[in-house]
Design a protein around this motif. Structure first.
Motif, PDB file in Angstrom:
ATOM      1  N   PRO A 182     -10.625   7.151  -0.275  1.00  0.00           N
ATOM      2  CA  PRO A 182     -10.398   7.365  -1.524  1.00  0.00           C
ATOM      3  C   PRO A 182      -8.898   6.985  -2.159  1.00  0.00           C
ATOM      4  N   GLY A 183      -9.005   6.369  -3.183  1.00  0.00           N
ATOM      5  CA  GLY A 183      -7.382   5.653  -3.859  1.00  0.00           C
ATOM      6  C   GLY A 183      -7.220   4.411  -3.275  1.00  0.00           C
ATOM      7  N   ALA A 184      -8.054   3.783  -2.347  1.00  0.00           N
ATOM      8  CA  ALA A 184      -7.836   2.497  -1.965  1.00  0.00           C
ATOM      9  C   ALA A 184      -8.182   1.509  -3.077  1.00  0.00           C
ATOM     10  N   ILE A 185      -7.547   0.353  -3.073  1.00  0.00           N
ATOM     11  CA  ILE A 185      -8.025  -0.649  -4.131  1.00  0.00           C
ATOM     12  C   ILE A 185      -9.313  -1.403  -3.502  1.00  0.00           C
ATOM     13  N   ASP A 186     -10.517  -1.344  -4.397  1.00  0.00           N
ATOM     14  CA  ASP A 186     -11.667  -2.250  -3.776  1.00  0.00           C
ATOM     15  C   ASP A 186     -11.596  -3.443  -4.350  1.00  0.00           C
TER      16      ASP A 186
ATOM     17  N   ALA B 291      -1.132  -9.760  -7.228  1.00  0.00           N
ATOM     18  CA  ALA B 291      -2.344  -9.325  -7.549  1.00  0.00           C
ATOM     19  C   ALA B 291      -2.784  -7.583  -7.286  1.00  0.00           C
ATOM     20  N   LEU B 292      -2.578  -7.278  -6.002  1.00  0.00           N
ATOM     21  CA  LEU B 292      -2.776  -6.257  -5.494  1.00  0.00           C
ATOM     22  C   LEU B 292      -1.655  -5.296  -6.114  1.00  0.00           C
ATOM     23  N   ALA B 293      -0.540  -5.694  -6.138  1.00  0.00           N
ATOM     24  CA  ALA B 293       0.380  -4.561  -6.933  1.00  0.00           C
ATOM     25  C   ALA B 293       0.150  -4.195  -8.235  1.00  0.00           C
ATOM     26  N   GLU B 294      -0.135  -5.434  -8.938  1.00  0.00           N
ATOM     27  CA  GLU B 294      -0.743  -5.165 -10.462  1.00  0.00           C
ATOM     28  C   GLU B 294      -2.029  -4.044 -10.402  1.00  0.00           C
TER      29      GLU B 294
ATOM     30  N   HIS C 265       1.362   2.043  -7.828  1.00  0.00           N
ATOM     31  CA  HIS C 265       1.939   3.000  -6.894  1.00  0.00           C
ATOM     32  C   HIS C 265       1.928   2.801  -5.601  1.00  0.00           C
ATOM     33  N   ALA C 266       1.272   1.598  -5.202  1.00  0.00           N
ATOM     34  CA  ALA C 266       1.161   1.201  -3.803  1.00  0.00           C
ATOM     35  C   ALA C 266       2.006  -0.274  -3.495  1.00  0.00           C
ATOM     36  N   THR C 267       2.890  -0.375  -4.530  1.00  0.00           N
ATOM     37  CA  THR C 267       3.756  -1.620  -4.392  1.00  0.00           C
ATOM     38  C   THR C 267       4.525  -1.690  -3.295  1.00  0.00           C
ATOM     39  N   ALA C 268       5.339  -0.587  -2.767  1.00  0.00           N
ATOM     40  CA  ALA C 268       6.220  -0.588  -1.757  1.00  0.00           C
ATOM     41  C   ALA C 268       5.724  -1.052  -0.144  1.00  0.00           C
ATOM     42  N   ALA C 269       4.255  -0.428  -0.412  1.00  0.00           N
ATOM     43  CA  ALA C 269       3.476  -0.601   1.009  1.00  0.00           C
ATOM     44  C   ALA C 269       2.947  -2.024   0.967  1.00  0.00           C
ATOM     45  N   ILE C 270       2.482  -2.535  -0.182  1.00  0.00           N
ATOM     46  CA  ILE C 270       1.993  -4.184  -0.321  1.00  0.00           C
ATOM     47  C   ILE C 270       3.281  -4.880  -0.003  1.00  0.00           C
TER      48      ILE C 270
END
Length: 317
Positions: free
Chosen positions: A30-34, A153-156, A160-165
Motif C-alpha cells: 500500500p502506498g508504494a510506487i508501482d 522520476a520516482l520523486a516526481e 512524499h517519498a523524496t527523502a527516502a528516494i
C-alpha cells in the motif's frame, strides 16, 4: 502487423486474469510506487534507489535474452496499472512500445539511458538497428547518470517519498563509484597487451572502452543476438584469435555456449569464464545484482586474460 496479431490472444488472457483478481498488483505494498521495468539491470537499480517506496514489476527474468521477448498477460496487466515505466532504450527493448500501446493506462515513461554521457555507435542495419550501442550499463558512469534520472522520476511520481528516494540514490551512487575504481585497479594489474576480448556477441564495447580493453571480435559479430554468424565470419574470427594470441573466449550466460566452446577448442583458447552480457543472473549467482555482475565480469576477464594467474575482487560493495 504480425506483432499486433500475436498480442490479441495475450490481451484477452490479460483481461481475464485482471477480472479474476489474480495479478501481481494484489501483492503490491500500500502506498508504494508501482513501477514496471523492462530489463534485469533496471529492476535492480530501481529497487536499490527506491527501496520500500517502490513495488517493481520486472518484465525480463534472469538469464533471458531481451532481444527475444514475447509479452505475457501479467506484463500487460502490470503496465496498465503502473505509475512509472522504465525502459533501457536504443531498440534493446523496443517491444515495450507494443505493450504500452495495448495495456492502456497513463504511466510516465522514462528512457533511463537516453542522453547518457558515454555513447558508442550502434548498428545501421539488422533487426534491431539503433543509433547507439544499446548495452550502455557496462560503463558505471552511464549507470550513475541513469540512477540520477531514475531518482528524479520516482520523486516526481511520489513527492512524499523524496527523502527516502534521495537517500537510496546517494548510497547507490557511492557504490557505483567504488565499483568503477575497483575494476580499474584490477585491470591495471593486467598488461595492456593481454587485455584481448572475444565474446559471444558484441555487447561489451562500453566496458572495453572504460577499462582499456581491446575487443578482438565476437562469435556473433553484431550487437543483437538475433544475428547469425556465417561460416566466413567464424573462419575470420578463428584466424584473428590465433594471430592475436587470444587466451580466452568468453561465453555469455544467456546464450548457448556451443559455438564459443567450439572456436576455443579449435584455437587452443579457453572458454571457461562466463560473462553476463544482456542480463543479470539468478538470485543465487555471482551476477544477481548489477554491482555483483560487474565484479563477476571483471573477475572472469582478468582470469581469462592472465591464463588464470589473477582474479579481481572489489572491496566495499
Amino acid at each position: 502487423m504480425r506483432r499486433a496479431l500475436l498480442l490479441a490472444p495475450v490481451l484477452l488472457a490479460a483481461a481475464f486474469v485482471a477480472g479474476c483478481g489474480t495479478g501481481d498488483s494484489s501483492s503490491a505494498r500500500p502506498g508504494a510506487i508501482d513501477v514496471v521495468v523492462t530489463t534485469t539491470q533496471l529492476g535492480d537499480i530501481v529497487r536499490a534507489v527506491g527501496g520500500d517506496a517502490v513495488d517493481v514489476h520486472q518484465i525480463l527474468k534472469p538469464n533471458t535474452d531481451p532481444h527475444d521477448y514475447e509479452p505475457r498477460p501479467k506484463d500487460i496487466q502490470a503496465t496498465a496499472g503502473a505509475r512509472l515505466v522504465v525502459v533501457s532504450g536504443d531498440n534493446l527493448d523496443r517491444w515495450m512500445g507494443d505493450v504500452l500501446d495495448n495495456a492502456g493506462g497513463h504511466p510516465a515513461v522514462l528512457d533511463a539511458g537516453v542522453g547518457r554521457p558515454v555513447t558508442l555507435p550502434g548498428e545501421d542495419t539488422g533487426p534491431e538497428a539503433s543509433r547507439f550501442d544499446p548495452h550502455w550499463w557496462h560503463d558505471p558512469v552511464n549507470v550513475e547518470y541513469a540512477t540520477a534520472r531514475i531518482r528524479d522520476a520516482l520523486a516526481e511520481a511520489d513527492p512524499h517519498a523524496t527523502a527516502a528516494i534521495d537517500a537510496g540514490a546517494e548510497a547507490y551512487l557511492a557504490k557505483l563509484r567504488t565499483l568503477d575504481t575497483g575494476i580499474a585497479k584490477c585491470m591495471a594489474t593486467v598488461p595492456v597487451a593481454q587485455r584481448k576480448l572475444v565474446t559471444d556477441h558484441d555487447a561489451f564495447g562500453y566496458f572495453a572502452k572504460r577499462y582499456d580493453i581491446d575487443v578482438v571480435g565476437a562469435v556473433i559479430p553484431s550487437q543483437t543476438t538475433q544475428a547469425q554468424p556465417s561460416a566466413g565470419d567464424l573462419a575470420k574470427l578463428t584466424t584473428v584469435i590465433r594471430r592475436e594470441g587470444v587466451k580466452a573466449i568468453f561465453p555469455e550466460s544467456s546464450i548457448n555456449p556451443k559455438l564459443a566452446k567450439a572456436i576455443a577448442r579449435e584455437t587452443g583458447a579457453t572458454a571457461d569464464h562466463t560473462l553476463y552480457g544482456d542480463t543479470l543472473g539468478p538470485a543465487d549467482s555471482r551476477g544477481a545484482t548489477y554491482l555483483s555482475m560487474m565484479v563477476a565480469n571483471a573477475d572472469a576477464m582478468v582470469h581469462g586474460f592472465t591464463g588464470g594467474a589473477q582474479g579481481c575482487s572489489v572491496a566495499g560493495l
